[in-house]
Write an enzyme that holds these catalytic residues in place. Structure first.
Site, PDB file in Angstrom:
ATOM      1  N   ARG A   1       0.800  -1.233   0.000  1.00 28.29           N
ATOM      2  CA  ARG A   1       0.000   0.000   0.000  1.00 28.29           C
ATOM      3  C   ARG A   1       0.829   1.278   0.000  1.00 28.29           C
ATOM      4  O   ARG A   1       0.316   2.358  -0.289  1.00 28.29           O
ATOM      5  CB  ARG A   1      -1.008  -0.037   1.154  1.00 28.29           C
ATOM      6  CG  ARG A   1      -2.173  -0.933   0.814  1.00 28.29           C
ATOM      7  CD  ARG A   1      -2.911  -1.407   2.029  1.00 28.29           C
ATOM      8  NE  ARG A   1      -2.144  -2.416   2.727  1.00 28.29           N
ATOM      9  CZ  ARG A   1      -2.585  -3.102   3.763  1.00 28.29           C
ATOM     10  NH1 ARG A   1      -3.767  -2.866   4.244  1.00 28.29           N
ATOM     11  NH2 ARG A   1      -1.818  -4.009   4.340  1.00 28.29           N
TER      12      ARG A   1
ATOM     13  N   GLU B   1       3.914  -8.159  13.374  1.00 27.34           N
ATOM     14  CA  GLU B   1       3.033  -8.664  14.438  1.00 27.34           C
ATOM     15  C   GLU B   1       2.666 -10.119  14.183  1.00 27.34           C
ATOM     16  O   GLU B   1       2.421 -10.874  15.093  1.00 27.34           O
ATOM     17  CB  GLU B   1       1.712  -7.885  14.428  1.00 27.34           C
ATOM     18  CG  GLU B   1       1.751  -6.509  14.999  1.00 27.34           C
ATOM     19  CD  GLU B   1       0.442  -5.815  14.660  1.00 27.34           C
ATOM     20  OE1 GLU B   1       0.377  -5.199  13.594  1.00 27.34           O
ATOM     21  OE2 GLU B   1      -0.494  -5.921  15.457  1.00 27.34           O
TER      22      GLU B   1
HETATM   23  O1  LIG Z   1       4.793  -1.326  11.451  1.00 27.48           O
HETATM   24  P1  LIG Z   1       4.650  -2.767  11.081  1.00 27.48           P
HETATM   25  O2  LIG Z   1       4.286  -3.641  12.270  1.00 27.48           O
HETATM   26  O3  LIG Z   1       5.871  -3.292  10.386  1.00 27.48           O
HETATM   27  O4  LIG Z   1       3.410  -2.915  10.104  1.00 27.48           O
HETATM   28  C1  LIG Z   1       3.165  -2.023   9.071  1.00 27.48           C
HETATM   29  C2  LIG Z   1       3.111  -2.718   7.741  1.00 27.48           C
HETATM   30  O5  LIG Z   1       2.066  -3.708   7.761  1.00 27.48           O
HETATM   31  C3  LIG Z   1       1.262  -3.549   6.593  1.00 27.48           C
HETATM   32  O6  LIG Z   1       1.779  -4.229   5.498  1.00 27.48           O
HETATM   33  P2  LIG Z   1       1.809  -5.822   5.390  1.00 27.48           P
HETATM   34  O7  LIG Z   1       3.116  -6.329   5.975  1.00 27.48           O
HETATM   35  O8  LIG Z   1       0.568  -6.366   5.990  1.00 27.48           O
HETATM   36  O9  LIG Z   1       1.938  -6.100   3.845  1.00 27.48           O
HETATM   37  P3  LIG Z   1       0.995  -5.736   2.602  1.00 27.48           P
HETATM   38  O10 LIG Z   1       1.025  -4.225   2.447  1.00 27.48           O
HETATM   39  O11 LIG Z   1       1.704  -6.423   1.484  1.00 27.48           O
HETATM   40  O12 LIG Z   1      -0.368  -6.246   2.898  1.00 27.48           O
HETATM   41  C4  LIG Z   1       1.316  -2.066   6.314  1.00 27.48           C
HETATM   42  O13 LIG Z   1       0.965  -1.775   4.971  1.00 27.48           O
HETATM   43  C5  LIG Z   1       2.754  -1.728   6.642  1.00 27.48           C
HETATM   44  O14 LIG Z   1       3.624  -1.896   5.531  1.00 27.48           O
HETATM   45  N1  LIG Z   2      -2.572  -3.925  13.653  1.00 26.34           N
HETATM   46  C1  LIG Z   2      -2.733  -3.612  12.357  1.00 26.34           C
HETATM   47  N2  LIG Z   2      -3.921  -3.155  11.925  1.00 26.34           N
HETATM   48  C2  LIG Z   2      -4.077  -2.834  10.621  1.00 26.34           C
HETATM   49  N3  LIG Z   2      -3.141  -2.943   9.705  1.00 26.34           N
HETATM   50  C3  LIG Z   2      -1.947  -3.406  10.111  1.00 26.34           C
HETATM   51  N4  LIG Z   2      -0.828  -3.640   9.423  1.00 26.34           N
HETATM   52  C4  LIG Z   2       0.092  -4.094  10.291  1.00 26.34           C
HETATM   53  N5  LIG Z   2      -0.412  -4.191  11.525  1.00 26.34           N
HETATM   54  C5  LIG Z   2      -1.695  -3.779  11.437  1.00 26.34           C
END
Ligand SMILES: O=P(O)(O)OC[C@H]1O[C@H](OP(=O)(O)OP(=O)(O)O)[C@H](O)[C@@H]1O
Ligand SMILES: Nc1ncnc2[nH]cnc12
Length: 133
Positions: A18, A55
């Site tokens: 994103r 997470e």
């Molecule tokens: O601060 P953090 O705990 O590292 O989490 C934040 C990240 O998590 C989500 O991406 P995700 O890893 O879910 O990947 P995606 O965008 O490919 O769905 C979000 O878009 C951030 O990049």
């Molecule tokens: N807790 C959370 N809620 C929504 N989006 C997330 N991406 C990573 N951690 C998340």
């Protein structure tokens, strides 16, 4: 806008997936090139990789070798900061190639997960802080 105050930024980096929505228009607005940080095995050519913990598991970011040169000033853009692991991995990649991360910018911060504290004082610009009620 935050980036106008920064000046001299060569690279605007967006984190898959994103961060690709917000990174390119910000890079365009500040006259910087857009550099994608992608999940593994998506970029053709030579890459450097950085693993990190989320997470809900582990992941890895990759950047093309030569996409950002030593000494370049960089802005890292993503949609959301939760634990901060993703932004830390992005900053690690940039520091490994000798770039200077000037600031990170996200649309949403989840302050309860304390991601900001993992950024070692690096400026973080957010539009929205989401608090559970
Ligand atoms: O601060 P953090 O705990 O590292 O989490 C934040 C990240 O998590 C989500 O991406 P995700 O890893 O879910 O990947 P995606 O965008 O490919 O769905 C979000 O878009 C951030 O990049
Ligand atoms: N807790 C959370 N809620 C929504 N989006 C997330 N991406 C990573 N951690 C998340």
């Amino acid at each position: 806008m935050f980036a106008r105050k920064l000046g001299g930024i060569c690279s605007g980096l967006g984190i898959e997936a994103r961060g690709f929505i917000f990174g390119p228009p910000i890079a365009l607005a500040i006259g910087a090139k857009f550099v994608p940080l992608r999940k593994p095995k998506k970029l053709p050519g030579k890459v450097i990789s950085q693993e990190y913990i989320l997470e809900y598991g582990r992941d890895c970011l990759e950047m093309h070798v030569g996409a950002v040169e030593a000494g370049e000033r960089a802005l890292v853009v993503d949609d959301l900061i939760a634990t901060g692991g993703t932004l830390c991995a992005a900053m690690d990649l940039l520091e490994r190639v000798g770039a200077e991360v000037v600031e990170c910018a996200c649309v949403i911060e989840l302050p309860e997960l304390k991601g900001r504290e993992r950024l070692n004082g690096k400026p973080l610009y957010v539009l929205v802080e989401y608090l559970e009620v």
